[in-house]
Each structure stands twice: as C-alpha cells, then as structure tokens.
Design an enzyme around this catalytic site. Structure first.
Site, PDB file in Angstrom:
ATOM      1  N   HIS A 147       5.865  15.799  73.630  1.00  0.00           N
ATOM      2  CA  HIS A 147       6.992  16.229  72.774  1.00  0.00           C
ATOM      3  C   HIS A 147       6.840  15.589  71.388  1.00  0.00           C
ATOM      4  CE1 HIS A 147      11.488  17.306  72.465  1.00  0.00           C
ATOM      5  NE2 HIS A 147      11.078  16.963  71.245  1.00  0.00           N
ATOM      6  N   HIS A 207       7.173  16.265  66.881  1.00  0.00           N
ATOM      7  CA  HIS A 207       7.525  17.069  65.694  1.00  0.00           C
ATOM      8  C   HIS A 207       6.566  16.699  64.575  1.00  0.00           C
ATOM      9  CE1 HIS A 207      11.485  18.386  67.281  1.00  0.00           C
ATOM     10  NE2 HIS A 207      11.414  17.234  67.926  1.00  0.00           N
ATOM     11  N   ARG A 211       6.381  18.758  61.618  1.00  0.00           N
ATOM     12  CA  ARG A 211       6.832  19.343  60.337  1.00  0.00           C
ATOM     13  C   ARG A 211       5.706  20.184  59.722  1.00  0.00           C
ATOM     14  NH1 ARG A 211      11.360  17.845  62.649  1.00  0.00           N
ATOM     15  NH2 ARG A 211      12.007  15.730  62.231  1.00  0.00           N
ATOM     16  N   ASN A 226      10.413  23.708  65.690  1.00  0.00           N
ATOM     17  CA  ASN A 226      11.637  23.812  64.871  1.00  0.00           C
ATOM     18  C   ASN A 226      11.365  23.598  63.381  1.00  0.00           C
ATOM     19  OD1 ASN A 226      11.178  21.042  65.382  1.00  0.00           O
ATOM     20  ND2 ASN A 226      13.349  20.530  65.197  1.00  0.00           N
ATOM     21  N   LYS A 242      10.356  26.548  73.790  1.00  0.00           N
ATOM     22  CA  LYS A 242      11.397  25.535  73.596  1.00  0.00           C
ATOM     23  C   LYS A 242      12.769  26.173  73.455  1.00  0.00           C
ATOM     24  CE  LYS A 242      13.242  21.528  72.845  1.00  0.00           C
ATOM     25  NZ  LYS A 242      12.988  20.504  71.868  1.00  0.00           N
ATOM     26  N   HIS A 269      16.118  21.332  75.326  1.00  0.00           N
ATOM     27  CA  HIS A 269      16.969  20.326  74.676  1.00  0.00           C
ATOM     28  C   HIS A 269      18.311  20.430  75.393  1.00  0.00           C
ATOM     29  CE1 HIS A 269      18.342  17.816  71.170  1.00  0.00           C
ATOM     30  NE2 HIS A 269      19.471  18.147  71.777  1.00  0.00           N
ATOM     31  N   HIS A 323      13.410  14.658  76.596  1.00  0.00           N
ATOM     32  CA  HIS A 323      14.018  13.410  76.108  1.00  0.00           C
ATOM     33  C   HIS A 323      15.329  13.058  76.815  1.00  0.00           C
ATOM     34  CE1 HIS A 323      16.043  16.427  73.727  1.00  0.00           C
ATOM     35  NE2 HIS A 323      15.095  16.528  72.825  1.00  0.00           N
ATOM     36  N   LEU A 367      18.914  12.655  68.294  1.00  0.00           N
ATOM     37  CA  LEU A 367      19.615  13.468  69.286  1.00  0.00           C
ATOM     38  C   LEU A 367      18.661  13.836  70.404  1.00  0.00           C
ATOM     39  CD1 LEU A 367      21.662  15.765  66.893  1.00  0.00           C
ATOM     40  CD2 LEU A 367      22.564  13.972  68.393  1.00  0.00           C
ATOM     41  N   ASP A 389       9.048  12.443  71.198  1.00  0.00           N
ATOM     42  CA  ASP A 389      10.023  13.051  70.288  1.00  0.00           C
ATOM     43  C   ASP A 389       9.905  12.432  68.896  1.00  0.00           C
ATOM     44  OD1 ASP A 389      11.924  14.850  69.471  1.00  0.00           O
ATOM     45  OD2 ASP A 389      13.635  13.745  70.254  1.00  0.00           O
ATOM     46  N   HIS A 427      11.644  12.089  59.328  1.00  0.00           N
ATOM     47  CA  HIS A 427      12.458  12.578  58.211  1.00  0.00           C
ATOM     48  C   HIS A 427      12.254  11.580  57.084  1.00  0.00           C
ATOM     49  CE1 HIS A 427      14.881  15.585  60.418  1.00  0.00           C
ATOM     50  NE2 HIS A 427      14.850  14.737  61.427  1.00  0.00           N
TER      51      HIS A 427
HETATM   52  O1  DOR Z   1      16.669  13.491  66.860  1.00  0.00           O
HETATM   53  C1  DOR Z   1      16.139  14.593  66.910  1.00  0.00           C
HETATM   54  N1  DOR Z   1      15.322  15.036  65.936  1.00  0.00           N
HETATM   55  N2  DOR Z   1      16.381  15.382  67.956  1.00  0.00           N
HETATM   56  C2  DOR Z   1      15.948  16.638  68.007  1.00  0.00           C
HETATM   57  O2  DOR Z   1      16.220  17.295  68.971  1.00  0.00           O
HETATM   58  C3  DOR Z   1      15.213  17.234  66.871  1.00  0.00           C
HETATM   59  C4  DOR Z   1      14.552  16.208  66.099  1.00  0.00           C
HETATM   60  C5  DOR Z   1      14.064  16.684  64.758  1.00  0.00           C
HETATM   61  O3  DOR Z   1      13.487  17.761  64.671  1.00  0.00           O
HETATM   62  O4  DOR Z   1      14.239  15.953  63.778  1.00  0.00           O
HETATM   63 ZN    ZN Z   2      12.407  16.844  69.677  1.00  0.00          ZN
END
Ligand code: DOR
Ligand code: ZN
Length: 349
Positions: free
Chosen positions: A16, A18, A20, A44, A102, A139, A177, A223, A251, A255
């Site tokens: 899992h 991310h 970007r 996402n 997903k 999720h 998660h 989250l 996860d 950011h």
């Molecule tokens: O904390 C999170 N960030 N939970 C998620 O489900 C998405 C993720 C994100 O894409 O930043």
């Molecule tokens: Zn995630």
C-alpha cells in the site's frame, strides 16, 4: 535469520503506497524502491487512475523515477467509481495492468471525491472481480457526518464489510491500513484465502494521544486516524503474530510540509524512508524479529498469488537519525515519520 545485530530476510514488498505524480513522485519513488521490491500503487491522483491507459502511463512515469540499477516493480490499481466498467477491469487484469482495485468511499480521505457513493452501485463490478480473482482493496471507513471519526472503521465493518463479504463469498478483499482491535478481530475470524489486512508502521507506533502531545502534530495526522492505545496494542499483536492474514502496507502518503502544517492540514504520513527500520524496531520490542519476514516478505505475495522475492536484504543494528526534512523538488519539502528521532536498525543497501 536474526542475531542480535543483524536480520536477514527475503526482500520485502509494500502492499500500500502513494507515489503522487510529477516532482513529488520523483522525490519519493527512490525511497520506496530502496526499501521494497514491489509496491501496490494507490490510484488516488487528480484525476484518479480509473482506466488501463492511465495506469500504463502512470506505471511508466514511476519506472522512470526508479534510480538506475534498482530493481523495483510498481503494481498498479484501478480507482473504483460508481461508473467503473466491469469489462475494463477484466481487460486490465488479463493484460497484467491491474493487480487490484481500490475502493474509497466517496469523501473518506485524500482525493476520494470520485469514490463510491453507495456500495450497491458497484455490485456488478465486484461480481466480475470475484469471478476473475481480482482483489478489492478497501479504505474501510464510513463517511457519515454523524459517526465520530474514531468510530468510522468499526462502523464500516458492521454496515458495509461484513454484509459485502457475505454477498460475495469468494471476492478477495484486503482491509487496508487497519487501525482498530475490531478490525484485527474481524480479519482473524475470516477466511485467510480471501480476506487479509495491511498494517502500517505508524499505526504500530502512535496512538491518538500522540497526535496532541504537547501541541497539535500535523505530521502524525492520517486517515484512518490513530486510535486509543488498546487498538495500537491489538495491531502490534496481529502484525507480529506470523498469521498470514496480516501483511506490510506502509500507506506512505507524502504531502508537502506546507500542506500538512496548515489551518486545514492534509491527511497522510510519509513513512517510506524509515519503513523497514520502524517495523524492525516494533518487532524487536515485541520479541518477534523471527516473524518480521513473514509479515514483510511472505504473507503479502501469498495473498496476491505471487512468488516471494528471491533475493535477501539485511537490517543491521546501526543507530541513525532520521532527517528533519527531505527535498521534494520544486521548492517543497517533506517531513518524514520519526523526523529527528534515532532509530536502532538500518536497512543495508
Ligand atoms: O492519511 C491518508 N492519506 N489516508 C488515505 O487514505 C489517503 C492518504 C493520501 O493519499 O494522502
Ligand atoms: Zn492509502
């Protein structure tokens, strides 16, 4: 194998992640590729990765960000919407483009606006996925405004997950998660061949009080949000149990710092640069270093019907301090999980 100062294990995977896009992707992919052989890549983006073409191009951009000489395979996912075409998923799975799909309940988290508004809308798609053995990654949080943020996962189990598993008895599902004792217990009672769960490093380390320790700590906000201590302890027990249902999924969710340290800060913890080191720390604290390989390197591939990686990596006891800040290009920075803290273990390589 482990002695007191060195652990060797099959190369781990991240089920899992991310990544970007653009400059941020360039900045974060090397850290994951250094830690892991493969990663399930979350779809996402804005706009989300909903079709084969978008996934193929995204995979190419990720591969171009992998440092030369590093062996890394991104495993792509499709973002489920109310309008997803079952035929496109079937084709994407047959072509080896989609490893999973997903499900974000609409509005549950970052970039989930295009997610599923009602599970009934996607039943035909889920039936196709069940038929072809394509895993659904969930999720698991309800989005109802009247449900307390700390209860959203537990309520999701009762209202959505349990009925869904009953209606589609052989659909493969990963409860992503997990953050609660309820989730761990629910998965433990399930059929390991079709229900698994990922557990992040950060949810094994922090509880909800940590988010407010001495002031509000935006870099610990994600989250599903971290829960009470009793839940953290249940997650630790599950992750270190050796039970094949539980496997590693960081996860990792980068950011830029200014978007976390803001009046309305983004959800997500950037864990990739410290992932294996933090897991090793937790497993050692639990006296379970001998179970780390199952969790990090064996249980995930088994669930997905893939071979475990053949090569090995080593973690050595070599204290190091996590940097306070990581350059994310374009004048942006990232604050990694455990910034400024000293970790005992270091992944070699
Ligand atoms: O904390 C999170 N960030 N939970 C998620 O489900 C998405 C993720 C994100 O894409 O930043
Ligand atoms: Zn995630």
């Amino acid at each position: 194998m482990s002695d007191t100062n060195r652990i060797t294990l099959r190369r781990p995977d991240d089920w899992h992640a991310h990544f970007r896009d653009g400059d941020m992707m360039q900045a974060v992919v090397p850290a994951s590729a250094q830690q892991f052989a493969r990663a399930i890549v979350m779809p996402n983006l804005v706009p989300p990765v909903t079709d084969i073409e978008a996934a193929v191009h995204y995979r190419e951009r990720i591969m171009a960000a992998v440092p030369k000489g590093v062996d890394f395979t991104p495993l792509m996912t499709a973002y489920l919407t109310d309008d997803t075409d079952p035929g496109a998923l079937r084709e994407g799975a047959e072509k080896g483009v989609f490893s999973a799909v997903k499900l974000y309940p609409a509005g549950a988290t970052t970039n989930s606006a295009s997610g599923v508004t009602d599970i009934k809308n996607v039943m035909p798609v889920l039936e196709t996925m069940q038929e072809i053995g394509l895993p659904l990654l969930i999720h698991g949080e309800v989005t109802d405004a009247d449900i307390d943020i700390f209860d959203r996962e537990a309520v999701f189990i009762d209202r959505i997950l349990e009925p869904l598993l009953g209606q589609l008895p052989s659909l493969k599902v990963v409860f992503e998660h997990v953050t609660t004792k309820e989730a761990v217990d629910f998965v433990a009672a399930g059929d390991a061949s079709r229900l698994g769960a990922t557990i992040t490093a950060h949810h094994l380390v922090i509880n909800r009080s940590d988010i407010f320790k001495g002031g509000i700590r935006p870099h610990l906000y994600c989250l599903p949000i971290a829960k009470r201590e009793v839940h953290r302890l249940a997650l630790r027990k599950a992750a270190t149990s050796g039970d094949p249902r539980y496997f590693l999924g960081t996860d990792t969710a980068p950011h830029a710092r200014h978007l976390k340290e803001a009046a309305c800060g983004c959800a997500g913890i950037y864990t990739a640069p410290v992932a294996m080191e933090v897991y090793a720390h937790v497993f050692e604290e639990e006296g379970a270093l001998d179970k780390l390989e199952a969790f990090a390197s064996l249980n995930g591939p088994k669930f997905y019907g893939l071979e475990a990686n053949k090569d090995e990596v080593a973690l050595v006891r070599e204290p190091w301090t996590v940097p306070d800040s990581i350059d994310a290009g374009n004048g942006q920075t990232l604050t990694p999980f455990m910034a400024g803290e000293t970790l005992d273990w270091k992944l070699q390589g």
